[in-house]
Design a protein around this motif. Structure first.
Motif, PDB file in Angstrom:
ATOM      1  N   ASP A 189      -0.313  18.345  20.311  1.00 26.98           N
ATOM      2  CA  ASP A 189      -1.024  18.765  19.108  1.00 26.98           C
ATOM      3  C   ASP A 189      -0.244  19.889  18.434  1.00 26.98           C
ATOM      4  O   ASP A 189       0.137  20.863  19.077  1.00 26.98           O
ATOM      5  CB  ASP A 189      -2.436  19.254  19.454  1.00 26.98           C
ATOM      6  CG  ASP A 189      -3.345  18.119  19.902  1.00 26.98           C
ATOM      7  OD1 ASP A 189      -3.069  16.954  19.556  1.00 26.98           O
ATOM      8  OD2 ASP A 189      -4.338  18.398  20.606  1.00 26.98           O
ATOM      9  N   GLY A 190       0.048  19.728  17.145  1.00 21.22           N
ATOM     10  CA  GLY A 190       0.770  20.735  16.375  1.00 21.22           C
ATOM     11  C   GLY A 190       2.280  20.625  16.456  1.00 21.22           C
ATOM     12  O   GLY A 190       2.990  21.343  15.766  1.00 21.22           O
ATOM     13  N   ALA A 191       2.806  19.727  17.272  1.00 17.26           N
ATOM     14  CA  ALA A 191       4.261  19.569  17.402  1.00 17.26           C
ATOM     15  C   ALA A 191       4.792  18.637  16.322  1.00 17.26           C
ATOM     16  O   ALA A 191       4.085  17.746  15.841  1.00 17.26           O
ATOM     17  CB  ALA A 191       4.627  19.030  18.775  1.00 17.26           C
TER      18      ALA A 191
ATOM     19  N   PRO B  34       5.264  21.232  36.181  1.00 13.51           N
ATOM     20  CA  PRO B  34       6.358  20.911  35.251  1.00 13.51           C
ATOM     21  C   PRO B  34       6.288  19.444  34.819  1.00 13.51           C
ATOM     22  O   PRO B  34       6.298  18.541  35.645  1.00 13.51           O
ATOM     23  CB  PRO B  34       7.610  21.194  36.074  1.00 13.51           C
ATOM     24  CG  PRO B  34       7.186  22.222  37.051  1.00 13.51           C
ATOM     25  CD  PRO B  34       5.761  21.880  37.387  1.00 13.51           C
ATOM     26  N   PHE B  35       6.162  19.275  33.526  1.00 17.14           N
ATOM     27  CA  PHE B  35       6.044  17.946  32.935  1.00 17.14           C
ATOM     28  C   PHE B  35       6.762  17.991  31.601  1.00 17.14           C
ATOM     29  O   PHE B  35       7.232  19.040  31.172  1.00 17.14           O
ATOM     30  CB  PHE B  35       4.551  17.589  32.771  1.00 17.14           C
ATOM     31  CG  PHE B  35       4.285  16.117  32.573  1.00 17.14           C
ATOM     32  CD1 PHE B  35       4.613  15.195  33.546  1.00 17.14           C
ATOM     33  CD2 PHE B  35       3.701  15.659  31.406  1.00 17.14           C
ATOM     34  CE1 PHE B  35       4.367  13.841  33.362  1.00 17.14           C
ATOM     35  CE2 PHE B  35       3.449  14.317  31.215  1.00 17.14           C
ATOM     36  CZ  PHE B  35       3.784  13.409  32.190  1.00 17.14           C
ATOM     37  N   VAL B  36       6.849  16.894  30.908  1.00 16.04           N
ATOM     38  CA  VAL B  36       7.591  16.851  29.643  1.00 16.04           C
ATOM     39  C   VAL B  36       6.839  17.501  28.497  1.00 16.04           C
ATOM     40  O   VAL B  36       7.437  17.853  27.490  1.00 16.04           O
ATOM     41  CB  VAL B  36       7.987  15.402  29.268  1.00 16.04           C
ATOM     42  CG1 VAL B  36       8.966  14.848  30.276  1.00 16.04           C
ATOM     43  CG2 VAL B  36       6.758  14.516  29.149  1.00 16.04           C
ATOM     44  N   VAL B  37       5.532  17.649  28.635  1.00 17.67           N
ATOM     45  CA  VAL B  37       4.709  18.332  27.642  1.00 17.67           C
ATOM     46  C   VAL B  37       3.754  19.265  28.379  1.00 17.67           C
ATOM     47  O   VAL B  37       3.465  19.079  29.557  1.00 17.67           O
ATOM     48  CB  VAL B  37       3.917  17.338  26.761  1.00 17.67           C
ATOM     49  CG1 VAL B  37       4.825  16.586  25.817  1.00 17.67           C
ATOM     50  CG2 VAL B  37       3.114  16.362  27.605  1.00 17.67           C
ATOM     51  N   GLU B  38       3.265  20.296  27.663  1.00 14.32           N
ATOM     52  CA  GLU B  38       2.330  21.246  28.261  1.00 14.32           C
ATOM     53  C   GLU B  38       0.939  21.154  27.664  1.00 14.32           C
ATOM     54  O   GLU B  38      -0.039  21.345  28.356  1.00 14.32           O
ATOM     55  CB  GLU B  38       2.839  22.681  28.078  1.00 14.32           C
ATOM     56  CG  GLU B  38       4.105  22.977  28.853  1.00 14.32           C
ATOM     57  CD  GLU B  38       4.548  24.416  28.674  1.00 14.32           C
ATOM     58  OE1 GLU B  38       3.674  25.311  28.582  1.00 14.32           O
ATOM     59  OE2 GLU B  38       5.764  24.647  28.615  1.00 14.32           O
TER      60      GLU B  38
END
Length: 149
Positions: free
Chosen positions: A107-109, A82-86
């Motif tokens: 990427d893509g966000a 679990p982190f702030v981004v995957e």
């Protein structure tokens, strides 16, 4: 006696003229040192994890998690936790000299995710303290990461 008073008065007047208000200002560093840019790049491994100020490091195997932060502004997470981004993406800091916030853009966000961090030197090595709340906002995690050697 009159001659001594004149010489003393003249010396005092000369001292006042020499030490009076000066308009000279020097904005240079007195030690000739400039602040170094804080380099957060590297491969970071989890050393310690707390949830709501309770150490949970021994409750789970965190040893495989790695956060790769590259000099070219990219990041990659290996063995996701679990982190702030995957997903992989780009990163920036709020200030190169005095950084207090990391921004991750997957990427893509459309929007980046910002996390507060501290970057102290502990036992002669830079350490990365990241505070985050993935999922439930009532759970606050602190990840303590060290650069992989």
């Amino acid at each position: 006696m009159n001659n001594i008073i004149k010489k003393t008065g003249g010396a005092l007047l000369m001292a006042l003229l020499l030490t009076g208000c000066s308009q000279f200002t020097d904005d240079s560093s007195p030690y000739g040192v400039t602040e170094a840019v804080k380099n957060v790049s590297g491969v970071w491994k989890l050393k310690n994890v707390t949830r709501n100020d309770i150490d949970i490091t021994s409750d789970m195997d965190f040893s495989k998690f790695e956060l790769h932060i590259t000099n070219d502004g990219r990041y990659h997470i290996e063995n996701y936790l679990p982190f702030v981004v995957e997903k992989d993406g780009t990163w920036t800091t709020d200030d190169p000299l005095y950084p207090f916030q990391l921004s991750f853009l997957e990427d893509g966000a459309a929007n980046s995710v910002n996390v507060n961090f501290n970057f102290p030197v502990v036992n002669g090595q830079r350490t990365l303290f990241i505070t985050l709340s993935p999922g439930c906002a009532s759970n606050v995690y602190t990840y303590v990461l060290e650069r992989k050697k």
